[in-house]
Design an enzyme around this catalytic site. Structure first.
Site, short mmCIF file in Angstrom:
data_model
loop_
_atom_site.label_atom_id
_atom_site.label_comp_id
_atom_site.label_asym_id
_atom_site.label_seq_id
_atom_site.Cartn_x
_atom_site.Cartn_y
_atom_site.Cartn_z
N HIS B 231 28.79 1.54 -10.98
CA HIS B 231 30.25 1.60 -11.06
C HIS B 231 30.83 0.21 -11.34
O HIS B 231 31.78 0.08 -12.08
CB HIS B 231 30.80 2.13 -9.73
N HIS B 303 37.81 9.23 -11.92
CA HIS B 303 37.64 9.36 -10.48
C HIS B 303 37.05 10.74 -10.22
O HIS B 303 37.67 11.60 -9.61
CB HIS B 303 38.99 9.18 -9.77
N ASN B 304 35.83 10.92 -10.73
CA ASN B 304 35.25 12.25 -10.78
C ASN B 304 34.68 12.73 -9.45
O ASN B 304 35.00 13.81 -8.97
CB ASN B 304 34.13 12.28 -11.83
N GLN B 458 39.25 9.77 0.06
CA GLN B 458 40.44 9.21 0.66
C GLN B 458 41.70 9.93 0.19
O GLN B 458 41.69 10.59 -0.82
CB GLN B 458 40.60 7.76 0.25
N ASP B 486 42.75 -6.23 -8.40
CA ASP B 486 42.93 -5.11 -7.50
C ASP B 486 41.70 -4.98 -6.62
O ASP B 486 40.63 -5.47 -6.93
CB ASP B 486 43.19 -3.82 -8.28
#
Lengths: 263, 984
Positions: B231, B303-304, B458, B486
């Site tokens: 990732h 965001h699988n 989340q 970020d």
């Protein structure tokens, strides 16, 4: 007369502040974005302004209920400041979330001492957020400064909790009789009516098709649709079909506010 | 301390909205017919408040007295569990401890403003149900009422006593002894600690620590795992690949650098002083020039895996995460619009066919849409573009692509932390949420994923992010920091590690503000709690920065300092818990060599079905197929006009309901210059050839932009590869082949890639009823996003027919390309030729169409893609409210050489690239035809806009007779197109 000054009130989650300021400036006003915390620190701050505007967005995330938390902050800390502002003959405008706040803070319609709020804005009949354009018509006789000279508007709505509900049919009738239910959802050519229109003409199930409400003076006004999103022909959903005009319908609302102070 | 409960019910005569939604969902899933539950939303309030206090809160804050009624009591009091008539069973649904509960947090602050002593708040849902069979109740709870990964269910009265969570833990420095482990034990360690590192990687780490003569601490090992994760490091696509296909062998040192980045480099070199790229593939988002004042930035993320387990929270945090990318690019870009593309299994999948551990696709879709809606709308960022693709292979592994475009002042494009700068974290607090998100998203999903990675799922809190956004942009304009990034996957570990890569950093972990007590130093370091950003603030501006944050109610805390040591040093209450060499951290990962191969499938001719004659039925069928059907149900839930810049909306036409090719907006309100946002993707072509799939995706994204008025000389592209398990050479091979196409097409069309992201190992493994292990791999899913620029938005056109009598043209050629088409899928036809991009034709066509639009020659323009000419005409007609009379004879391309009926079917339904349908006013016909002739662009007059309400399409039949293939009223076409996803 100097250029009227507009206080655009920001709170955490406000998100239509910049384009609303732009709309007021296109109309000839001078707009400042002011955070609610500055007002809480200094409740005299609005005294320097002629128009107080609560723009759209999701104040405090609309958590608990749309506009509720900011409305309570106003009830607890700023009721006097708002009253002073109104009584000084100035203008207050609430758009979308701002309308929800004005209604739930009692600024637009004072509470009944026993039964509490007379009306509310609650969940759309669809049960969800919805963005679409609506035809709006103004009530035949009204004293709303912001709608002076306006018969029809074509504006977008974008909300989840915009259904106007009065606590009782009597209250609804009274508000209507007082000319307070100044803006109604309608049909392209239709006239204002209390008879509930079907979806999507009435996009949220509001009683009496109410889209906007004024106070008794006509100087405090809240509406669910977004006039700041139609100040330019290019914002009209069918401008490529030759529809819409320059400027867009919504600009008149802001011009009325600015011109009220002599410009 | 007392625990109070306030239940809020719809007042008499008001609708119980939640009950209706539950009843509908239960019906959809076949769990219960005509269920009539009774629901309340509720609050648990813990504190020393009096009964009167709680009643006051119920009346003045929590409930709306005009439309709601409340029931108030101490938890456990009978008044709270007195059932309404006919629904004796009470189900409570509460967020699990530690799961983000934004409404509760806001309520706590609002209650403090009342001066009432309530310390903690938690929300709940209360659902009263009739007596149901235990299995039905169970299924209803897990499939409709709650999601086990974030919520828990209590049937019957609540008995809990307190809401507190988290307890201080004693500090314990943990070393992981690995110097003496053998390969198998290293692999085992990687697995049990959820590091997802390979054996070679573990061995490299082992060798490093052997040379240091010590064992790593847990936090060091976690940091390495995060930084080296697929990732965060994209080690597959950035790694060595030995590739072979029908053309021979090719070795890549770094696939991305040698294909996609290389294309951009070539384009920039060719453009020389006209280069309009600013920063590509280096920052959190790609940056290109917009006007004198601003650059524009764009990033698309996926965001699988979280969305598969908890669709609402997954989509929520997906959009929240990608918004922070532009905000963390340069010194911070203001987000101006979002895009969202989803891939789901068909929502009508029979519930009994679901493998274990899989949520029903309808629920996934509803949750994802709601997650994007609730977060995007709250952020005040219009969601202007998107697409949804349906395929059964997305069943266990849906895809959620979220993108954000931002506007960056030209003088704020560069960032660099300086030695001595403070490391400052702002926004949300750190909790145990999202632990192992980065490593988890790099792994394959299994039916156990839910239990394994609960922490990685989340819920977002948009309001925290909105406050963060406001404060960052204000601080940016005042010049109060040197760099920003970020805090996404990998948490502080990634954010600080990346910012300090060329410098060095010291972090005092105990300084990070926590949501609750009890986090270990490692948890603090790797937590992926949302809505946080890390800034590099010089000491001299810290006071001003802190004051600004305080003024807006945003928490800002110093957690360390950038120091020129080349090391990453972590301390916790004075003890060193981690000390890593930045060089080893960022450069120590062993290069992996992977094999990739591609074998073209044997060419098989596409055989027409015996019954190929009913063009009308085919057209209606394709219009009503899920991929083509109207997405209005989704689009209207997004605010697509906030910020006031909307020019071409996602829905256009006479009734505001036609499918726009792209969205156009004016990000700067006092300027007429615009941005066009579009996308292209077609997983169905991948089976025939991933090269042409990718090329077609690029062509589609570009032509969508061009169709509304974007300048083809100023279109930037983004790639998002979502693929299956790339350790399989065939799977990686198909990806390599797609990447090669990205290179070739980008260079040929001068459309640079400026950013991208990949998500690999998108497969779902489970054990079926027969005890057989099964795997579902997603089809190769390459999303191409396009960011176009519109010099003057007043010249934009839309796709809806404008006026009867206007002339219709097909621009481009129709080739014998039914392979992978909707027509082929509808009839179950295999083989055939997949659409290719004819490069010289495309190079001439896009500028010609753009020139025509700028000269005002077109009244409407529509991209021809899924469903070919027939669908394009139908969509233009149903959007414009006018019919069309079309004659297929003479349409150029390979189709001319075919015999009937294939010729007509190809002309109607082939999905050849670089084609448009254009509407021209009779007066403009000469100018238009001359323009295209001069530019050698194939173009053919196909008919006119009709005054009638019918779409008719005719062609010459075999024996010289004319044949009417399609003759349908637009109302019927519209109905077919709108019906499938017209959800309540």
């Amino acid at each position: 007369m100097p250029t009227p000054r507009i206080l655009i009130l920001r709170a955490p989650g406000t998100n239509c502040d910049r384009e609303t300021a732009f709309a007021f400036e296109q109309a000839g006003g001078q707009a400042d974005l002011v955070h609610i915390n500055r007002l809480l620190e200094d409740p005299q701050l609005p005294d320097r302004y002629q128009v107080l505007c609560l723009p759209g967005g999701f104040s405090y995330g609309d958590d608990v209920a749309a506009g509720r938390i900011l409305a309570n902050q106003i009830r607890h800390h700023l009721a006097e400041a708002f009253t002073r502002f109104k009584e000084a003959g100035k203008l207050i405008l609430g758009i979308c979330n701002g309308f929800q706040v004005l209604l739930k803070s009692g600024v637009l319609i004072p509470d009944d001492p026993v039964d509490g709020p007379s009306a509310t804005l609650t969940w759309n009949d669809s049960g969800r957020f919805e963005a679409r354009w609506s035809y709006l018509v103004t009530a035949p006789a009204h004293a709303c400064v912001f709608l002076a000279g306006i018969e029809r508007l074509y504006l977008p709505i974008a909300h989840a909790e915009g259904k106007f509900v009065a606590r009782s049919p009597d209250i609804l009738r009274q508000l209507g009789a007082q000319g307070r239910l100044v803006l109604r959802y309608g049909t392209p050519q239709g006239v204002p009516t209390d008879v509930p229109l079907s979806f999507p003409d009435n996009p949220n199930g509001s009683e009496a098709n109410v889209a906007g409400v004024a106070d008794a003076t006509g100087r405090v006004f809240g509406l669910m649709p977004h006039p700041e999103r139609h100040i330019h022909r290019l914002q009209h959903p069918r401008w490529t079909r030759g529809e819409g005009q320059e400027p867009g319908d919504g600009l008149a609302v802001f011009r009325n506010a600015v011109r009220y102070f002599g410009l | 301390m007392t625990l109070w409960e306030v239940d809020i019910y719809a007042a008499a005569g008001q609708r119980d909205v939640m009950a209706d939604a539950i009843a509908a969902a239960a019906g959809d899933l076949g769990l219960a017919r005509q269920l009539a539950p009774h629901t309340a939303r509720g609050y648990l309030l813990e504190g020393d408040a009096t009964t009167a206090d709680i009643h006051r809160l119920a009346d003045e804050l929590l409930a709306d007295r005009v439309v709601e009624r409340t029931v108030v009591g101490r938890v456990g009091e009978p008044v709270l569990h007195t059932p309404p008539p006919g629904v004796p069973v009470c189900v409570h649904v509460l967020p699990k401890p530690g799961v983000m509960d934004p409404v509760a947090l806001s309520a706590e602050k609002a209650i403090a403003d009342f001066g009432i002593a309530v310390r903690t708040v938690r929300t709940l849902k209360k659902v009263w149900l009739p007596d149901l069979a235990p299995a039905t109740l169970q299924a209803l709870c897990s499939k409709v009422l709650a999601n086990d990964s974030v919520e828990h269910v209590v049937i019957g009265p609540l008995t809990l006593q307190r809401l507190d969570m988290g307890q201080a833990t004693r500090f314990q420095l943990i070393h992981i002894p690995l110097r003496d482990l053998d390969g198998a034990a290293l692999e085992e360690l990687s697995r049990t600690r959820q590091l997802y590192l390979s054996r070679i990687e573990m061995e490299t780490i082992q060798a490093y620590y052997r040379s240091l003569q010590r064992d790593p601490t847990d936090v060091e090992l976690e940091t390495l795992a995060q930084t080296w994760s697929e990732h965060c490091s994209h080690k597959t696509l950035g790694g060595r690949i030995a590739y072979r296909d029908e053309g021979g062998e090719r070795h890549f040192e770094n696939l991305l650098k040698e294909t996609i980045f290389a294309a951009t480099r070539t384009i920039r070199r060719e453009l020389a002083e006209h280069d309009w790229c600013v920063s590509v593939f280096e920052d959190n988002a790609g940056v290109v020039r917009f006007d004198e004042r601003y650059h524009v930035v764009f990033k698309v993320e996926t965001h699988n895996h979280p969305s598969a387990l908890e669709p609402y929270g997954g989509a929520n945090t997906g959009i929240g995460g990608v918004i922070r990318d532009p905000l963390g690019t340069g010194l911070g870009a203001r987000p101006v619009c979002n895009t969202d593309v989803f891939c789901f299994a068909p929502p009508d999948t029979p519930p009994e066919q679901l493998p274990p551990g899989v949520l029903h696709p309808r629920r996934v879709m509803q949750g994802v849409v709601a997650g994007v809606r609730d977060y995007g709308n709250r952020m005040g960022i219009p969601t202007v573009n998107g697409a949804i693709y349906f395929d059964p292979r997305y069943l266990g592994n849906p895809l959620v692509y979220c993108g954000t475009v931002g506007l960056l002042p030209c003088d704020k494009a560069r960032k660099a932390p300086q030695a001595g700068d403070l490391i400052v974290v702002i926004g949300g607090r750190t909790g145990r949420d999202g632990i192992h998100g980065a490593t988890f998203s790099s792994a394959e999903l299994t039916s156990d994923s839910e239990s394994l990675s609960g922490g990685a799922v989340q819920i977002g809190n948009a309001i925290t992010e909105k406050m963060l956004l406001d404060v960052v942009l204000a601080a940016r304009d005042q010049g109060l920091y040197h760099a920003i990034t970020d805090c996404g996957a990998g948490g502080f570990s990634s954010a600080v590690g990346e910012m300090g890569e060329h410098l060095g950093a010291e972090v005092t972990l105990e300084a990070a503000p926590l949501k609750y007590e009890g986090l270990t130093y490692t948890e603090i370091w790797i937590s992926e709690a949302q809505e946080r950003m890390v800034l590099s603030v010089p000491p001299e501006t810290w006071d001003a920065f802190r004051a600004l944050c305080e003024a807006e109610g945003v928490e800002a805390v110093i957690i360390g300092r950038f120091v020129p040591t080349g090391r990453l040093r972590l301390t916790y209450h004075g003890q060193t818990v981690g000390d890593l060499d930045m060089q080893f951290l960022h450069g120590g990962r062993p290069a992996v060599v992977r094999d990739a191969c591609y074998t073209p499938p044997p060419e098989t001719p596409l055989e027409l079905p015996r019954q190929s004659g009913d063009g009308g039925a085919d057209l209606l069928g394709i219009l009503g197929s899920l991929n083509v059907a109207s997405k209005e149900w989704v689009i209207r839930q997004y605010d697509h006009e906030v910020q006031g810049g909307s020019v071409v909306k996602p829905l256009v036409g006479a009734a505001n309901d036609g499918p726009s090719d792209a969205a156009v907006l004016r990000p700067v309100l006092d300027s007429l210059q615009g941005l066009a946002i579009a996308c292209g993707m077609n997983p169905c072509y991948g089976e025939l050839d991933p090269y042409h799939m990718a090329a077609s995706g690029i062509d589609e994204a570009i032509r969508n932009c061009v169709a509304v008025g974007a300048d083809p000389a100023r279109i930037a592209l983004l790639d998002n590869f979502c693929w299956g398990y790339t350790d399989r050479p065939e799977t990686l091979g198909s990806l390599v082949r797609a990447a090669l196409a990205c290179h070739d097409l980008a260079v040929a069309l001068r459309t640079p890639f400026i950013s991208g992201k990949d998500s690999l190992n998108n497969e779902f493994t489970y054990v079926d009823a027969a005890g057989q292990r099964r795997t579902i791999a997603i089809p190769p899913s390459l999303l191409i996003s396009a960011l176009g620029q519109v010099p003057d938005t007043r010249a934009c056109v839309t796709m809806d027919l404008k006026r009867p009598g206007n002339v219709l043209y097909q621009v481009g050629e129709t080739d014998n390309e039914l392979g992978g088409s909707h027509y082929a899928r509808r009839h179950g036809l295999r083989g055939g030729h997949v659409p290719q991009v004819h490069v010289p034709r495309a190079q001439r066509t896009f500028p010609a169409v753009h020139a025509a639009i700028r000269q005002g020659l077109l009244r409407s323009c529509h991209d021809m893609s899924e469903g070919g000419l027939a669908v394009a005409i139908a969509e233009m007609a149903l959007a414009g409210g006018f019919g069309a009379a079309v004659d297929l004879d003479g349409i150029p391309g390979q189709c001319t050489a075919l015999s009937e009926p294939l010729r007509t079917i190809v002309r109607l339904f082939a999905e050849s690239n670089t084609r448009f349908v254009c509407e021209v006013e009779p007066d403009h016909v000469p100018a238009w035809e001359t323009l295209l002739q001069q530019r050698e662009v194939p173009c053919h007059r196909i008919g006119t806009v009709a005054a009638s309400d019918r779409v008719t399409i005719e062609a010459q039949a075999e024996h010289g007779n004319r044949r009417r293939w399609i003759d349908l009223p637009i109302a019927q076409l519209k109905d077919a197109w709108q019906q499938p996803l017209k959800w309540r």
